[in-house]
Design a protein around this motif. Sequence first.
Motif, short mmCIF file in Angstrom:
data_model
loop_
_atom_site.label_atom_id
_atom_site.label_comp_id
_atom_site.label_asym_id
_atom_site.label_seq_id
_atom_site.Cartn_x
_atom_site.Cartn_y
_atom_site.Cartn_z
N MET A 2 0.84 -1.18 0.00
CA MET A 2 0.00 0.00 0.00
C MET A 2 0.88 1.24 0.00
SD MET A 2 -2.69 1.53 2.85
CE MET A 2 -3.16 -0.04 3.38
N ALA A 3 0.51 2.22 -0.81
CA ALA A 3 1.22 3.50 -0.85
C ALA A 3 0.53 4.46 0.11
CB ALA A 3 1.21 4.06 -2.25
N LYS A 4 1.32 5.08 0.98
CA LYS A 4 0.78 6.07 1.92
C LYS A 4 1.18 7.46 1.42
CE LYS A 4 0.32 5.51 6.50
NZ LYS A 4 0.70 5.48 7.94
N ILE A 5 0.16 8.30 1.18
CA ILE A 5 0.35 9.59 0.53
C ILE A 5 -0.12 10.70 1.45
CG2 ILE A 5 -0.27 11.00 -1.47
CD1 ILE A 5 -0.90 8.22 -2.87
N LEU A 6 0.74 11.68 1.70
CA LEU A 6 0.37 12.87 2.45
C LEU A 6 0.00 13.95 1.45
CD1 LEU A 6 0.10 14.69 4.96
CD2 LEU A 6 2.58 15.06 4.84
N VAL A 7 -1.22 14.49 1.57
CA VAL A 7 -1.69 15.58 0.71
C VAL A 7 -1.76 16.83 1.58
CG1 VAL A 7 -3.55 16.42 -0.77
CG2 VAL A 7 -3.03 13.97 -0.69
N VAL A 8 -1.03 17.88 1.16
CA VAL A 8 -0.96 19.12 1.92
C VAL A 8 -1.55 20.25 1.09
CG1 VAL A 8 0.53 20.64 3.27
CG2 VAL A 8 1.22 18.26 2.88
N ASP A 9 -2.69 20.76 1.52
CA ASP A 9 -3.36 21.83 0.77
C ASP A 9 -4.37 22.50 1.68
OD1 ASP A 9 -5.13 23.26 -1.17
OD2 ASP A 9 -3.87 22.22 -2.62
N ASP A 10 -4.51 23.81 1.54
CA ASP A 10 -5.45 24.55 2.38
C ASP A 10 -6.86 24.61 1.79
OD1 ASP A 10 -4.38 26.19 0.33
OD2 ASP A 10 -4.86 28.01 1.42
N GLU A 11 -7.09 24.02 0.64
CA GLU A 11 -8.43 23.96 0.06
C GLU A 11 -9.30 23.01 0.87
OE1 GLU A 11 -9.89 25.65 -2.46
OE2 GLU A 11 -8.05 26.83 -2.63
N ALA A 12 -10.38 23.51 1.41
CA ALA A 12 -11.23 22.73 2.32
C ALA A 12 -11.82 21.49 1.66
CB ALA A 12 -12.34 23.61 2.88
N ASP A 13 -12.16 21.57 0.38
CA ASP A 13 -12.84 20.47 -0.31
C ASP A 13 -11.90 19.40 -0.86
OD1 ASP A 13 -15.20 21.79 0.20
OD2 ASP A 13 -15.29 22.74 -1.77
N LEU A 20 2.39 15.19 -1.56
CA LEU A 20 1.90 16.09 -2.60
C LEU A 20 1.51 17.38 -1.90
CD1 LEU A 20 -0.42 13.58 -4.48
CD2 LEU A 20 1.94 14.17 -5.03
N SER A 21 2.18 18.47 -2.23
CA SER A 21 1.96 19.71 -1.50
C SER A 21 1.68 20.88 -2.41
CB SER A 21 3.17 20.03 -0.63
OG SER A 21 2.97 21.23 0.08
N ASP A 22 0.74 21.70 -1.98
CA ASP A 22 0.50 23.00 -2.58
C ASP A 22 1.69 23.89 -2.21
OD1 ASP A 22 -0.72 25.17 -3.78
OD2 ASP A 22 -2.21 25.47 -2.20
N ILE A 23 1.88 24.96 -2.93
CA ILE A 23 2.95 25.90 -2.62
C ILE A 23 2.41 27.04 -1.75
CG2 ILE A 23 4.61 27.56 -3.57
CD1 ILE A 23 5.40 24.67 -4.06
N ASN A 24 1.33 27.68 -2.19
CA ASN A 24 0.78 28.83 -1.48
C ASN A 24 -0.25 28.40 -0.45
OD1 ASN A 24 2.23 30.78 -3.02
ND2 ASN A 24 0.84 30.37 -4.71
N MET A 25 0.16 28.45 0.82
CA MET A 25 -0.72 28.08 1.93
C MET A 25 -0.44 29.01 3.10
SD MET A 25 -0.28 23.94 1.97
CE MET A 25 1.51 24.03 2.03
N PRO A 26 -1.43 29.20 3.99
CA PRO A 26 -1.18 30.00 5.19
C PRO A 26 -0.33 29.22 6.19
CG PRO A 26 -3.38 29.05 5.26
CD PRO A 26 -2.80 28.69 3.92
N VAL A 27 0.15 29.89 7.20
CA VAL A 27 0.94 29.37 8.31
C VAL A 27 2.34 28.97 7.84
CG1 VAL A 27 1.07 27.75 10.25
CG2 VAL A 27 -1.17 28.54 9.44
N MET A 28 2.46 27.99 6.94
CA MET A 28 3.75 27.62 6.35
C MET A 28 3.51 27.18 4.91
SD MET A 28 6.49 24.58 7.26
CE MET A 28 6.84 25.15 8.91
N ASP A 29 4.22 27.80 3.97
CA ASP A 29 4.04 27.47 2.55
C ASP A 29 4.76 26.18 2.18
OD1 ASP A 29 6.81 28.05 1.40
OD2 ASP A 29 6.36 29.99 2.32
N GLY A 30 4.51 25.70 0.98
CA GLY A 30 5.05 24.43 0.53
C GLY A 30 6.56 24.43 0.36
N LEU A 31 7.15 25.56 -0.04
CA LEU A 31 8.61 25.60 -0.20
C LEU A 31 9.32 25.55 1.15
CD1 LEU A 31 8.92 28.18 -3.11
CD2 LEU A 31 9.03 25.68 -3.23
N THR A 32 8.75 26.21 2.15
CA THR A 32 9.32 26.13 3.50
C THR A 32 9.17 24.71 4.03
OG1 THR A 32 8.75 28.44 3.88
CG2 THR A 32 9.25 27.11 5.83
N LEU A 33 8.02 24.11 3.78
CA LEU A 33 7.81 22.71 4.16
C LEU A 33 8.89 21.83 3.54
CD1 LEU A 33 6.27 20.21 5.22
CD2 LEU A 33 4.81 20.40 3.18
#
Length: 126
Positions: free
Chosen positions: A1-12, A55-68
């Motif tokens: 099984m592949a475990k995937i972390l999705v990082v995004d501030d989009e609620a949906d 899988l990460s978005d770049i533009n997010m509040p608190v900490m952006d994807g590049l800092t992550l």
Amino acid sequence: MAKILVVDDEADLELVVKQKFRRKIRENIYEFVFAQNGVEALEKVKEHPDLDIILSDINMPVMDGLTLLSRLPEANPMLKSVAQAGQIIISERVYKNAKESFSCEKIGEVKLKNKSQPVVIYQVLE
């Protein structure tokens, strides 16, 4: 099984991902973990040391994807990044659909074992 972390501030997005991959989730092919920003993502990385991909978005509040991306080695030294600032890794099909929105230059390809088409690396131009 592949475990995937999705990082995004989009609620949906969590609902959309779970809906789109419901069969593969049910068949234990994919397991998804979700975070709303880079800070939450670092916590999830520590909680789930067996992550296969992030899988990460770049533009997010608190900490952006590049800092992550720059702080991932602190949370899990075994994780390796395959992207750098200014580069985006997408399939040729996705690029064809999005090329009017981005000015990009193809800089390489990577052939993955389980994919018939290569993954293409583009440099985002100003």
